[in-house]
Every structure is written in C-alpha cells, then in structure tokens.
Design an enzyme around this catalytic site. Structure first.
Site, PDB file in Angstrom:
ATOM      1  N   ILE A 243     -17.530  -5.399  10.883  1.00  0.00           N
ATOM      2  CA  ILE A 243     -18.852  -5.714  10.327  1.00  0.00           C
ATOM      3  C   ILE A 243     -18.731  -6.187   8.876  1.00  0.00           C
ATOM      4  O   ILE A 243     -19.335  -7.181   8.472  1.00  0.00           O
ATOM      5  CB  ILE A 243     -19.766  -4.475  10.446  1.00  0.00           C
ATOM      6  CG1 ILE A 243     -19.920  -4.125  11.930  1.00  0.00           C
ATOM      7  CG2 ILE A 243     -21.121  -4.726   9.799  1.00  0.00           C
ATOM      8  CD1 ILE A 243     -20.408  -2.743  12.205  1.00  0.00           C
TER       9      ILE A 243
ATOM     10  N   ASP B 287     -12.662   1.635  15.234  1.00  0.00           N
ATOM     11  CA  ASP B 287     -11.882   0.396  15.272  1.00  0.00           C
ATOM     12  C   ASP B 287     -11.788  -0.166  16.679  1.00  0.00           C
ATOM     13  O   ASP B 287     -11.663  -1.366  16.862  1.00  0.00           O
ATOM     14  CB  ASP B 287     -10.469   0.655  14.721  1.00  0.00           C
ATOM     15  CG  ASP B 287     -10.509   0.881  13.226  1.00  0.00           C
ATOM     16  OD1 ASP B 287     -11.200   0.103  12.541  1.00  0.00           O
ATOM     17  OD2 ASP B 287      -9.880   1.847  12.742  1.00  0.00           O
TER      18      ASP B 287
ATOM     19  N   ASN C  36     -15.865   9.831  15.269  1.00  0.00           N
ATOM     20  CA  ASN C  36     -15.062  10.289  14.134  1.00  0.00           C
ATOM     21  C   ASN C  36     -15.881  11.267  13.298  1.00  0.00           C
ATOM     22  O   ASN C  36     -17.029  11.551  13.612  1.00  0.00           O
ATOM     23  CB  ASN C  36     -14.564   9.100  13.302  1.00  0.00           C
ATOM     24  CG  ASN C  36     -15.719   8.301  12.730  1.00  0.00           C
ATOM     25  OD1 ASN C  36     -16.471   8.787  11.907  1.00  0.00           O
ATOM     26  ND2 ASN C  36     -15.875   7.055  13.194  1.00  0.00           N
TER      27      ASN C  36
END
Ligand code: C5P
Length: 400
Positions: free
Chosen positions: A309, A280, A212
């Site tokens: 996390i 994700d 990302n």
C-alpha cells in the site's frame, strides 16, 4: 472541515437549576463536533438531570457525589481534569460560582474546580435578582480577575416568571465559546490526511486467518494528532480493539487488498501515513473450514504477496504530497529504513526497533528515528501519543 473540537476533551460540570436540561443538548453538540466529554453532576444538578441521561450522551462514566469520600478511587476523580483540555460549568448556579470565588472544595465538582490547572469557562444561570445581587457581582468580578471565562447569561423570560439577565446561554453559543477557547494553532486546516492503522487479517478459511500483533495504537494516535492540528483525517484501520479517535472518518477493513482499495478510494490526500502492519502474504482462502483428517498430511498454505500500500500510494498518479511509512525492524534498523524509503518511494520513514524485549509492538511507548531525505532524527522513547503529536507537528512544518 474538522471542528477545532475534534480530539479535544471537555470536563463538564452540571450544577443545579432548571436550565440543567440544556446541558444535555450541549453534550450532544460537543460529541457531534468530535469532542470527548466527561460529565460531573453536582447533588443539585442531579435533581434536574439524571446521571443516566448524561452517561448515554457522553458515552462515558458520569461522576456524582454519590461515592464515599474515603473511596480510594477518589484521588483519580480529583485528577479528572488532567485528561481535559477545558473545564466547563454549565449551568453554573449562584451557589457554585460563590463556592468557586471562595475557593471551597466541599464536593467533587468544587474540589475539581479548585484542583484544576486547566482553563475554566462558566455559563451562569439563575434568577435575575440573584444574578444582579451584589454578592454575585463580587463573585463574578473575582472569577474574572482569576481568568475564568464567562458565556452569557442571556436576557429574557425566566422559569420563575421574571424577566431579565439570568437565562443560561443557548447551547450553540456555549459551544462557540468552547471552540474559541480550544482553537489552538491549526496548521493543517484544509488538508486531507490518510492514515492506515492496525493489522490486516488474511483468511485461511471461514474461521482462521493470518494476523500479527499490531494494536493500532500508534496509527490511531497519529490520526488523532493530525485531526487536532486541523486536518480532515481518513483512518483506514484493520481489526483492532481500540475505538477510533473522535472526529476522524473511519474506514474499517480486514485484508490488505481491502485496505489498499479503501486508501485509493480516499484519494486525493495531501498526506499519507502508513502505520498499518499489513500482512506481507495472503493465502487462497478455503470456502469451507479445513478439517483435520486422522492420518492425512496437514494442509499446506501457499502464500501470495499482498499489494504494497505504501509503495502504491508513493507511486500513485494522485500521489499525496507527503507520504510517510514505518519500518519495524529487529536488526540493522537504520540501514533497512533508509533502503526502504528509497525502494518504496516514500518521503519519510519512521523507524522503530521491535526486537524482542522492546515492548513496542502492542505496547504504549515507542522509540523511533525519523529518516528523511536530509538524514536521521533520533527521538527519545516517548508515549505513542507523544510520538504521534511530534510527527504531526513535523508534518505541519512541511505544509507551513
Ligand atoms: O516492507 P515493510 O512491511 O517492512 O514496510 C513497512 C511499511 O510499509 C509500513 O509503513 C507499512 O504500513 C507499509 N506497508 C504497506 N503495505 C504492505 C506492507 C507494508 O503499506 N503490504
């Protein structure tokens, strides 16, 4: 414990004199303490140490007078002290002290000294008679009256076969003087902060991965800001193109699972700030590069959820006292952020709108809302460093 110098920056001016070689040891000590150093070498200083040695030790560009005064970047040079917390002149020759006292701006070093609004520390080094001369006495008195701090000189045998005051203070003593000047309030001293930052990379095959746009700037800035307030910081970072801040312990990871493992290994911590943009989902990575076969259907990626996390840390047996998450949303920001805080079990959520055109993801600024158990605080649009400093100060209030 983190040094009070971690995350700070010193502008070091090295003037002429046989003691200039000790400036190299000072730079080494400063760097070891996590302090950034920008070095300026006067023409006389360059007779004793080379720009190359200083460059190697500071790991940064060294400024000398060997540039043209009409160079357009000279204005930038004058502004060098803006980025510094403290200006240090070591060794400070009789000549540069006299120029400082007289307010001369005849070269880069003296121009910087006249232009700076930062605190200044001088470490004089010269022949004993030059040190005791009435002119130097008057200059030192003038500088002291203007708030210039002094370390040394020491008394002892000198390179010129004389004995008396004039020897440059030893580098550890100069370091201690710098620490004393830079030690601000350290409300997080003795606390351990865990910060996640950057993206994660989830492999598809040996050459491809899912990623990302996170730059890691916000997370890294938070790590630096917490260190500056005295916290011992473990920064668990995915792949980013920016250096780790000085004075923090860096754990480099690639995937979400590695990030989780590194975070759990770093516990116990008093504070956890999860600023990473964790993927994700991951896919089962192929052992060999996926090939394009003419006529065959493209491969299908089966996605599996990654561990969360933030949620794991929030529910860990050794839960940090304060757990802070981020929520990057493109719509219904505050509703989603409030829900996320409860769902994940963290204490605070820093919510930001990353909608198209916001320029936040990968950019230098951030406009955030802090969602706590007491409600929402709207912060103005700030540089990511300022958001980090504000968040660190806000965290420090919890531990006051
Ligand atoms: O669920 P969402 O990704 O929107 O939540 C964002 C927050 O959760 C961030 O603080 C991010 O660092 C954290 N997070 C995480 N592990 C994940 C996903 C998100 O720590 N797998």
């Amino acid at each position: 414990m983190t040094s009070p110098l971690a995350g700070k920056r010193v502008l070091l001016i090295v003037s002429g004199g046989i003691a200039a070689y000790k400036a190299l040891e000072l730079v080494r000590l400063l760097r070891k303490a996590g302090c950034g150093v920008t070095a300026v070498l006067t023409a006389a200083g360059a007779q004793f140490v080379t720009p190359l040695s200083l460059q190697a030790l500071t790991e940064a560009k060294v400024y000398t007078d060997l540039f043209s005064l009409t160079d357009e970047s000279e204005m930038g040079h004058i502004q060098l002290s803006r980025a510094a917390d403290l200006v240090v002149v070591a060794p400070a020759s009789a000549d540069i002290l006299a120029k400082m006292a007289a307010g001369l701006a005849s070269d880069l070093a003296t121009t910087l000294l006249l232009a700076t609004d930062k605190p200044v520390l001088v470490a004089p080094a010269m022949n004993v008679r030059m040190w005791l001369h009435a002119a130097t006495r008057a200059n030192m008195a003038m500088l002291a009256a203007r708030g210039v701090a002094v370390v040394g000189p020491d008394e002892g045998a000198m390179a010129c076969n004389e004995f008396g005051p004039g020897r440059l203070a030893e580098p550890p003593a100069i370091l201690a003087a710098i620490e004393a000047m830079l030690a601000g309030p350290r409300p997080l001293s003795g606390r351990h902060a865990l910060v996640t930052s950057g993206p994660t990379h989830e492999p598809i095959d040996p050459v491809r991965y899912i990623a990302n746009r996170s730059s890691g700037r916000q997370g890294h800035a938070i790590a630096a800001a917490l260190a500056a307030l005295g916290a011992r910081v473990t920064l668990v970072s995915g792949p980013v193109g920016i250096p780790a801040p000085a004075g923090v312990a860096l754990r480099k990871v690639e995937t979400a699972r590695e990030m989780l493992e590194a975070c759990l290994a770093a516990l116990p911590a008093d504070i956890a700030v999860c600023a990473a943009a964790v993927a994700d989902w991951r896919t089962e990575a192929a052992g060999l590069k996926l090939k394009k076969t003419p006529g065959a259907a493209p491969p299908v990626l089966n996605l599996t959820p990654n561990p969360d996390i933030l949620a794991t840390l929030s529910q860990a047996a050794a839960r940090p006292r304060l757990v802070v998450g981020f929520a990057a949303e493109t719509h219904d920001l505050l509703r989603h952020a409030g829900e996320k805080r409860l769902r994940k079990g963290c204490d605070w959520i820093v919510a930001n709108d990353v909608g198209e055109g916001s320029g936040i993801m990968g950019g230098l600024e951030n406009e955030v809302h802090l969602v706590t158990e007491h409600g929402v605080e709207d912060w103005p649009r700030l540089g990511k460093d300022e958001v980090a400093a504000r968040l660190a100060a806000r965290i420090a209030q919890v531990f006051a």
